[in-house]
Design a protein around this motif. Structure first.
Motif, PDB file in Angstrom:
ATOM      1  N   PHE A  61       0.839  -1.188   0.000  1.00 42.17           N
ATOM      2  CA  PHE A  61       0.000   0.000   0.000  1.00 42.17           C
ATOM      3  C   PHE A  61       0.881   1.247   0.000  1.00 42.17           C
ATOM      4  O   PHE A  61       1.827   1.350   0.788  1.00 42.17           O
ATOM      5  N   GLY A  62       0.559   2.208  -0.861  1.00 35.51           N
ATOM      6  CA  GLY A  62       1.219   3.504  -0.840  1.00 35.51           C
ATOM      7  C   GLY A  62       0.537   4.444   0.141  1.00 35.51           C
ATOM      8  O   GLY A  62      -0.177   4.012   1.060  1.00 35.51           O
ATOM      9  N   ASP A  63       0.719   5.739  -0.040  1.00 34.84           N
ATOM     10  CA  ASP A  63       0.094   6.726   0.842  1.00 34.84           C
ATOM     11  C   ASP A  63      -1.414   6.512   0.917  1.00 34.84           C
ATOM     12  O   ASP A  63      -2.070   6.248  -0.098  1.00 34.84           O
ATOM     13  N   LEU A  64      -1.962   6.662   2.116  1.00 35.00           N
ATOM     14  CA  LEU A  64      -3.408   6.568   2.333  1.00 35.00           C
ATOM     15  C   LEU A  64      -4.031   7.922   2.630  1.00 35.00           C
ATOM     16  O   LEU A  64      -5.117   8.241   2.169  1.00 35.00           O
ATOM     17  N   HIS A  65      -3.383   8.724   3.436  1.00 35.30           N
ATOM     18  CA  HIS A  65      -3.843  10.085   3.751  1.00 35.30           C
ATOM     19  C   HIS A  65      -5.329  10.154   4.112  1.00 35.30           C
ATOM     20  O   HIS A  65      -6.095  10.921   3.525  1.00 35.30           O
ATOM     21  N   GLY A  66      -5.722   9.319   5.056  1.00 36.18           N
ATOM     22  CA  GLY A  66      -7.083   9.409   5.566  1.00 36.18           C
ATOM     23  C   GLY A  66      -8.144   8.780   4.701  1.00 36.18           C
ATOM     24  O   GLY A  66      -9.336   8.956   4.961  1.00 36.18           O
ATOM     25  N   ASP A  67      -7.756   8.017   3.671  1.00 27.63           N
ATOM     26  CA  ASP A  67      -8.715   7.341   2.794  1.00 27.63           C
ATOM     27  C   ASP A  67      -9.024   5.966   3.392  1.00 27.63           C
ATOM     28  O   ASP A  67      -8.357   4.969   3.094  1.00 27.63           O
ATOM     29  N   PHE A  68     -10.055   5.916   4.230  1.00 24.23           N
ATOM     30  CA  PHE A  68     -10.368   4.668   4.934  1.00 24.23           C
ATOM     31  C   PHE A  68     -10.934   3.615   3.988  1.00 24.23           C
ATOM     32  O   PHE A  68     -10.752   2.412   4.210  1.00 24.23           O
ATOM     33  N   ASP A  69     -11.613   4.033   2.934  1.00 25.31           N
ATOM     34  CA  ASP A  69     -12.130   3.066   1.960  1.00 25.31           C
ATOM     35  C   ASP A  69     -10.991   2.244   1.362  1.00 25.31           C
ATOM     36  O   ASP A  69     -11.102   1.021   1.214  1.00 25.31           O
ATOM     37  N   SER A  70      -9.899   2.921   1.011  1.00 26.18           N
ATOM     38  CA  SER A  70      -8.745   2.201   0.470  1.00 26.18           C
ATOM     39  C   SER A  70      -8.103   1.311   1.528  1.00 26.18           C
ATOM     40  O   SER A  70      -7.763   0.157   1.267  1.00 26.18           O
ATOM     41  N   PHE A  71      -7.932   1.862   2.726  1.00 22.35           N
ATOM     42  CA  PHE A  71      -7.323   1.066   3.800  1.00 22.35           C
ATOM     43  C   PHE A  71      -8.124  -0.200   4.088  1.00 22.35           C
ATOM     44  O   PHE A  71      -7.547  -1.277   4.321  1.00 22.35           O
ATOM     45  N   SER A  72      -9.443  -0.100   4.075  1.00 23.55           N
ATOM     46  CA  SER A  72     -10.287  -1.232   4.455  1.00 23.55           C
ATOM     47  C   SER A  72     -10.134  -2.421   3.516  1.00 23.55           C
ATOM     48  O   SER A  72     -10.446  -3.557   3.883  1.00 23.55           O
ATOM     49  N   LYS A  73      -9.590  -2.191   2.317  1.00 21.83           N
ATOM     50  CA  LYS A  73      -9.372  -3.299   1.380  1.00 21.83           C
ATOM     51  C   LYS A  73      -8.266  -4.241   1.849  1.00 21.83           C
ATOM     52  O   LYS A  73      -8.101  -5.331   1.295  1.00 21.83           O
ATOM     53  N   VAL A  74      -7.503  -3.826   2.867  1.00 21.55           N
ATOM     54  CA  VAL A  74      -6.440  -4.687   3.379  1.00 21.55           C
ATOM     55  C   VAL A  74      -7.001  -6.023   3.841  1.00 21.55           C
ATOM     56  O   VAL A  74      -6.335  -7.059   3.738  1.00 21.55           O
ATOM     57  N   TYR A  75      -8.231  -6.018   4.326  1.00 23.61           N
ATOM     58  CA  TYR A  75      -8.819  -7.255   4.854  1.00 23.61           C
ATOM     59  C   TYR A  75      -9.102  -8.270   3.749  1.00 23.61           C
ATOM     60  O   TYR A  75      -9.270  -9.458   4.028  1.00 23.61           O
ATOM     61  N   ASP A  76      -9.119  -7.810   2.500  1.00 24.06           N
ATOM     62  CA  ASP A  76      -9.280  -8.733   1.378  1.00 24.06           C
ATOM     63  C   ASP A  76      -8.004  -9.538   1.114  1.00 24.06           C
ATOM     64  O   ASP A  76      -8.062 -10.584   0.457  1.00 24.06           O
TER      65      ASP A  76
END
Length: 249
Positions: A21-36
């Motif tokens: 994962f690159g920069d997230l900067h508060g984008d929780f939608d992108s972060f939440s894909k980690v569980y996939d």
């Protein structure tokens, strides 16, 4: 898979699949894909910059902290937006996280001292996968002459790692960010040789990677972005048997 921590450097061996994962900067939608991607055979690496710019930095930091405690195959590196002094003052501007914390969790200093301080100071600054990849947030300079330097970095070396950017010239130049350096193709070649790796994977410039990723320095530097907050397409990098694939989030 084997993961060895040497202070601020992580060494990785025998990983079947790596998701970055690159920069997230508060984008929780992108972060939440980690569980996939959570799987015993998959290593997940975050390259830093978890908060600021977007609206959900608090949620990402708290979820990431829990994720790290529960999963040995998750690595989170330090970005320049995780760089604070011991009193909770950021080493960058602007900093949105303090206002977000005050709104969502109350007093900033209490939250910083009780959670963020230890979390930020515990983050490694680099990870190396065998003789293949160097994972960092920002960039390099010729002052990075060995892996030992990454294990116990001085404040100068940490600043270089967190703040530097590649450019298409040669040598090293002043970075308009006011920290780190701009490093050229020859510097990349020199550092890769000294560290015995083949490629640098970094983030730090989501505006450069609006398509999700950007190759430079003869494809030996790869910049990736996993956030929507700059208007670009968020992706993760998938590495399997040194084959690189980009998965849109």
């Amino acid at each position: 898979m084997e993961i060895r921590r040497k202070n601020k450097l992580i060494e990785i061996f025998d990983a079947k699949r790596i998701i970055v994962f690159g920069d997230l900067h508060g984008d929780f939608d992108s972060f939440s894909k980690v569980y996939d991607f959570l799987d015993k055979d998959c290593l997940i690496i975050f390259l830093g910059d978890y908060a600021d710019r977007g609206d959900f930095g608090v949620e990402i930091l708290e979820s990431l902290n829990k994720l790290l405690k529960e999963n040995k195959n998750v690595i989170a590196l330090k970005g320049n937006h995780e760089s604070y002094d011991e009193y909770g003052n950021p080493n960058f501007r602007p900093c949105d996280l303090r206002e977000e914390v005050s709104f969502k969790r109350g007093n900033w200093l209490d939250y910083y001292n009780n959670f963020l301080k230890d979390f930020f100071f515990s983050l490694p600054i680099a990870a190396i996968y065998e003789d293949k990849y160097l994972f960092i947030h920002g960039g390099v300079s010729r002052k990075i002459s060995s892996r030992k330097i990454l294990e116990n970095p001085s404040s100068e070396i940490e600043e270089i790692i967190l703040w530097s950017d590649p450019f298409e010239g040669k040598g090293e130049a002043y970075n308009p960010r006011g920290a780190g350096v701009l490093f050229g193709k020859d510097v990349t070649e020199d550092v890769l040789k000294k560290l015995n790796v083949r490629k640098i994977v970094r983030s730090h410039e989501p505006q450069k990677a609006l398509n999700g990723y950007f190759y430079s320095h003869n494809n030996k530097v790869l910049t990736i972005s996993s956030t929507r907050v700059y208007g670009g397409k968020p992706v993760v990098l998938e590495i399997v048997d040194e084959k690189e694939n980009f998965i849109e989030l």
